[in-house]
Enzyme design. Sequence first.
Site: not given
Length: 764
Positions: A25, A48, A50, A56, A279, A559
Amino acid sequence: LQARVPGTCLLTVRVLQAHGLPSKDLGEGQPLPCPLSLPNVLQLQVFDQDLLTSDDPVLSVLFDLGTLQAGDFRRESFSLNPQARLWTFLMTQARELFCLHVRLEEAGDRKQSEGRVQLVVPGSCEGQQEASVGAGPFCFHCPACWEQELGILLQDAPQEQLKVPLRALPSGQVVRLVFPTSQVLGHPEEEWQKELAVRLGCGPCAEEQAFLSRRKQVVAGALKQALQLDDDLREDEIPVVAVMATGGGIRAMVSLYGQLAGLRELGLLDCISYITGASGSTWALANLYEDPEWSQKDLAGPTESLKTQVTKNKLGVLAPSQLQRYRQELAERARLGHPTCFTNLWALISEALLHDEPHDHTLSDQREALSRGQNPLPIYCALNTKEKNLTTFEFGEWCEFSPYEVGFPKYGAFIPSELFGSEFFMGRLTKRLPESRICFLEGIWSNLYAANLQDSLYWASEPSQFWDRWAQDQANLEKEQVPLLKIEEPPTGTGRIAEFFTDLLTRRPLAQATHNFLRGLHFHKDYFHHPYFSAWKATKLDGLPNQLTPAEPHLCLLDVGYLINTSFPPLLRPTRDVDLVLSLDYNLEGAFQQLQLLGRLCQEQGIPFPPISPSPEEQRQPRECHLFLDPDCPDAPAVLHFPLVDDSFRHYSAPGEPLSDPLQPSCLSPQEPQPCPLPLAQRNSRPLATAASGCSCQAGPGLTPQLGSSSRPSREASQASARSSCCRSFCRPQFPSQHSWRRVQASVSARSCPSSSCRHPVTW
């Protein structure tokens, strides 16, 4: 070597292959040693991330390092997909979608094909789906720029797996794949829904802008008549005036009816461009806008109808026949695909409380009431929050509803109102559901049952204490940059206990659930500093894009009173440019409390708003109307604040009509009361039988007071008072100064006053 992936949150760069180097990496600014004796062709691949499945691959780049000389600096940019279309806004982004249709058919031995099959496309909207032979078709939606694959797994035979790269399937054609128990028919479509169903932007939609153009003509004529002007107003002279109504249940509903009727009688209702509600006040607006011409008619009829509904027997809403109807409608909604939640049941019960029969009216139907600009534009407010782990103070996002659109100003994402409740992914409509009746929206706007224990404590205590802590948390929240790293230590015994109580305080057992139309949207790399996002970012998760609302499958709406009992936020959007707001406050506690809390929020968020600083005398005795301005900030609207109860109601029977005596109705005679004809001994021994000759009211005998600390009026005295010819006859006999009596209790008639001179039907 330094690599960046702009505009993404879940993507990392990995050195997949460099000749003579292991795969690793790539960190920020990490040096990469390159042996000069070997051909250096660097392959960078973007993945990507995960958490539960393998990463992926998204993009792969080959780069010849031999083209570089020692000491050279070169910057290269690579597109994730040169052909993929990107819809971008300064806060959110949506990418082109890939749609895959899958159908299973029998092949070979029937017995082998009876098992169920799992279909999964990682990163798709649908995720994992369980299928059986002959069922389907099944649909998967995922970004076209991702290198996705279709995974097929037999539940009865886990070793039997098949993975099909979607890039290998030709677009728009049916592909037949033979699997041990079935035939898989794949039909990919890359050209699926090129245009977005979600509008990305912070300004008003085209329909609202067209409405404002029509409404300005109505407002100009009304102002000319109200102000008695000789000349017509120019377009730049026409102000944008709004009415803001707070929540408060039936109290807010009834009060808003009365104040809108008063504005109409004064000829000022046509000067209003917006009406916002929260409300209980949304119940009034929803009822009124069923009539496209409501503001041009006398509101006496709707008021009488409201009176009938409010005062009717409420036990019928729980009758067996009604419960059966609720069950049938809720089952039909679940069959169509709406999430099941208690809020839907509350919506049906509240509809039965306020109406005799179900109403088929929808929010988009209210557009007819705006077609000619004949009525103000209504906007309804709700809060979106998390189902658990966070209180409303820690995560509360304003959501607004209008007949044209529903959306979040914080994210700059809106959808047509008729699509609210349908399923979306990455800005596309994946499954359209029938528009809900407006009673289900009223259930959301007045949703008191999605509260957690912490919210209930807020309502039961002093709100300022919670807001002091909120302000302290905001001051400690780092807003200058998005946090890049968050380290969580393993939980200890104490931490687990704290987590248990946190879950107990923040879990919402009756959480509301609606399909999230923001689902799948990505954030722009500079979203955190966008002025519109900054105006409404007030949660602990704003710096963590992977945990914000677009990552959730459902919305959790409730609310607004659990944060601030107000409907101001839609009017504070700078694109609406509101000049004057009539603030109608229906709160019971404090005439300025909720307005001051809103002022604190606006000050913290940098939203233009006038300072709310009433004097101690004004807080004790609020006037009928208070004006708040900020001369130093022209972008802040002027606020005319009308408390629910003021100190002048005792002195005026109507605007500009003072009472002759603040403690005495005008139907009473102005003459001084006569001394009571009874001896002092009789006054202490029996009720005062007040005669017409000894009463100051010429309409006849009135109140029958009785002396004594524990005595009460007799039935005869009460009936005599009830038979009084004037409901406001008030006897004030004079007593000797040496007479000391501790208590006077009286029975008051509650009948209408038959006196022609009495103009005040209000009961004492």
